[in-house]
Design an enzyme around this catalytic site. Structure first.
Site, mmCIF file in Angstrom:
data_model
loop_
_atom_site.group_PDB
_atom_site.id
_atom_site.type_symbol
_atom_site.label_atom_id
_atom_site.label_comp_id
_atom_site.label_asym_id
_atom_site.label_seq_id
_atom_site.Cartn_x
_atom_site.Cartn_y
_atom_site.Cartn_z
ATOM 1 N N GLY A 2 2.272 -3.529 10.754
ATOM 2 C CA GLY A 2 2.601 -2.610 10.750
ATOM 3 C C GLY A 2 2.304 -1.202 9.776
ATOM 4 N N ASP A 36 3.598 -0.299 6.024
ATOM 5 C CA ASP A 36 4.594 0.342 6.571
ATOM 6 C C ASP A 36 5.991 0.902 6.083
ATOM 7 O OD1 ASP A 36 6.196 -1.297 7.226
ATOM 8 O OD2 ASP A 36 5.477 -1.182 9.574
ATOM 9 N N ASP A 63 12.837 -0.496 3.528
ATOM 10 C CA ASP A 63 13.445 -0.177 4.363
ATOM 11 C C ASP A 63 14.798 -1.466 3.560
ATOM 12 O OD1 ASP A 63 16.143 -0.417 6.137
ATOM 13 O OD2 ASP A 63 15.661 -0.704 7.744
HETATM 14 P P1 5GP Z 1 12.409 -4.440 5.133
HETATM 15 O O1 5GP Z 1 11.413 -5.594 4.841
HETATM 16 O O2 5GP Z 1 12.196 -3.727 3.564
HETATM 17 O O3 5GP Z 1 13.921 -4.078 5.294
HETATM 18 O O4 5GP Z 1 11.133 -3.887 6.179
HETATM 19 C C1 5GP Z 1 9.856 -3.709 6.063
HETATM 20 C C2 5GP Z 1 9.527 -3.609 7.779
HETATM 21 O O5 5GP Z 1 11.330 -3.791 8.844
HETATM 22 C C3 5GP Z 1 8.793 -2.777 8.121
HETATM 23 O O6 5GP Z 1 7.478 -3.253 7.408
HETATM 24 C C4 5GP Z 1 9.270 -2.581 9.320
HETATM 25 O O7 5GP Z 1 8.443 -3.437 10.172
HETATM 26 C C5 5GP Z 1 10.477 -2.704 10.022
HETATM 27 N N1 5GP Z 1 11.367 -1.797 9.561
HETATM 28 C C6 5GP Z 1 12.185 -1.105 8.385
HETATM 29 N N2 5GP Z 1 12.332 0.334 8.921
HETATM 30 C C7 5GP Z 1 11.848 0.796 10.582
HETATM 31 C C8 5GP Z 1 11.747 1.532 11.541
HETATM 32 O O8 5GP Z 1 12.766 2.769 11.290
HETATM 33 N N3 5GP Z 1 11.624 1.621 12.142
HETATM 34 C C9 5GP Z 1 10.698 0.352 12.930
HETATM 35 N N4 5GP Z 1 9.810 0.506 13.369
HETATM 36 N N5 5GP Z 1 10.069 -0.434 11.622
HETATM 37 C C10 5GP Z 1 10.829 -0.427 10.634
HETATM 38 MG MG MG Z 2 6.668 -4.659 8.263
#
Ligand code: 5GP
Ligand code: MG
Length: 182
Positions: free
Chosen positions: A47, A103, A106
Site C-alpha cells: 500500500g 498508506d 486504521d
Molecule cells: P491497520 O493495521 O492500521 O488496521 O491498517 C493498516 C492496513 O489495513 C493498511 O496498510 C491497509 O492495507 C489496510 N486498510 C485499512 N483501512 C483501509 C482502507 O480504508 N482502504 C484500504 N484499501 N485498505 C485499508
Molecule cells: Mg498496508
C-alpha cells in the site's frame, strides 16, 4: 474501473500539494539532526508504494530505501484483524535514521508491529509517515510523526490502496460503489 468509483475523496492535485509540504517538513527535520542528513526510507508494501515513490522524489536528501512487506488480515470485513511481517527485516537499520512510510492508519496494528520490530534493531531515530489516517480512536491514539490527510471512517482505495488487490493505480483517493465492495 472508473464505473466502480462512488466519490473522489482526495484528488491528485491535492495529493501532490500535500506530498510536497510533507517532504519539506521531513527534510527540515532531517537537517536538524545535524549528522549528514542521511535517511533510510522503509516503505511498507504494498500500500505504501505509490506514496513512497512520490514522496522520495520531493526529498532532496541522501537516502536509501529498504522495503518491508506486512500483510493484514481482514477476516470477512474490510477491517484489519492483525498484522504479520512477510520475510525478513532488512539488516541495515541499526544506527540509521529510519522513516517508515505507509498508506493508512486504521487499527494501528501494522504500524505498531513495524515500530516494535524496527525498534529492536536500534536505529538512531525512528519516524513514521502515514499518507492517510482515519478519524477513529484506534488510529488517533497511535503516535505518528507525519500524516498526509485525516479522513472519515470509510473504506477508500486508490493511490496505492487496494480492494482485493485492485484499484492501487487510481491516481485519486476514492470510495467504491457498494455493488463492488458488497
Ligand atoms: P491497520 O493495521 O492500521 O488496521 O491498517 C493498516 C492496513 O489495513 C493498511 O496498510 C491497509 O492495507 C489496510 N486498510 C485499512 N483501512 C483501509 C482502507 O480504508 N482502504 C484500504 N484499501 N485498505 C485499508
Ligand atoms: Mg498496508
Amino acid at each position: 474501473m472508473q464505473a466502480h468509483i462512488d466519490r473522489v475523496l482526495i484528488d491528485r492535485r491535492a495529493i501532490a500539494d500535500r506530498v510536497k509540504a510533507l517532504a519539506r517538513r521531513i527534510a527540515d527535520d532531517v537537517a536538524e539532526t545535524g549528522d549528514g542528513g542521511e535517511l533510510t526510507i522503509v516503505p511498507i508494501m504494498t500500500g505504501g508504494l505509490i506514496f513512497a515513490a512520490d514522496l522520495i522524489r520531493e526529498l532532496p536528501l541522501k537516502l536509501r530505501m529498504r522495503l518491508i512487506t506486512v500483510s493484514s488480515y481482514r477476516g470477512a470485513t474490510t477491517r484489519s484483524m492483525g498484522a504479520r511481517l512477510e520475510g525478513q527485516l532488512p539488516e541495515e537499520l541499526t544506527g540509521a535514521h529510519v522513516l517508515v512510510i505507509d498508506d493508512i492508519l486504521d487499527s494501528g496494528r501494522t504500524i505498531q508491529l513495524v515500530r516494535e520490530l524496527i525498534g529492536r534493531r536500534r536505529p538512531a531515530s525512528l519516524r513514521v509517515c502515514m499518507f492517510l489516517r482515519k478519524r477513529i480512536e484506534s488510529a488517533m491514539r497511535v503516535a505518528v510523526d507525519y500524516v498526509g490527510f485525516d479522513i472519515d471512517d470509510e473504506f477508500v482505495v486508490g493511490y496505492g490502496l487496494d480492494y482485493d488487490g485492485y484499484y492501487r493505480n487510481l491516481p485519486d483517493v476514492v470510495t467504491l460503489k457498494t455493488e463492488v465492495t458488497g
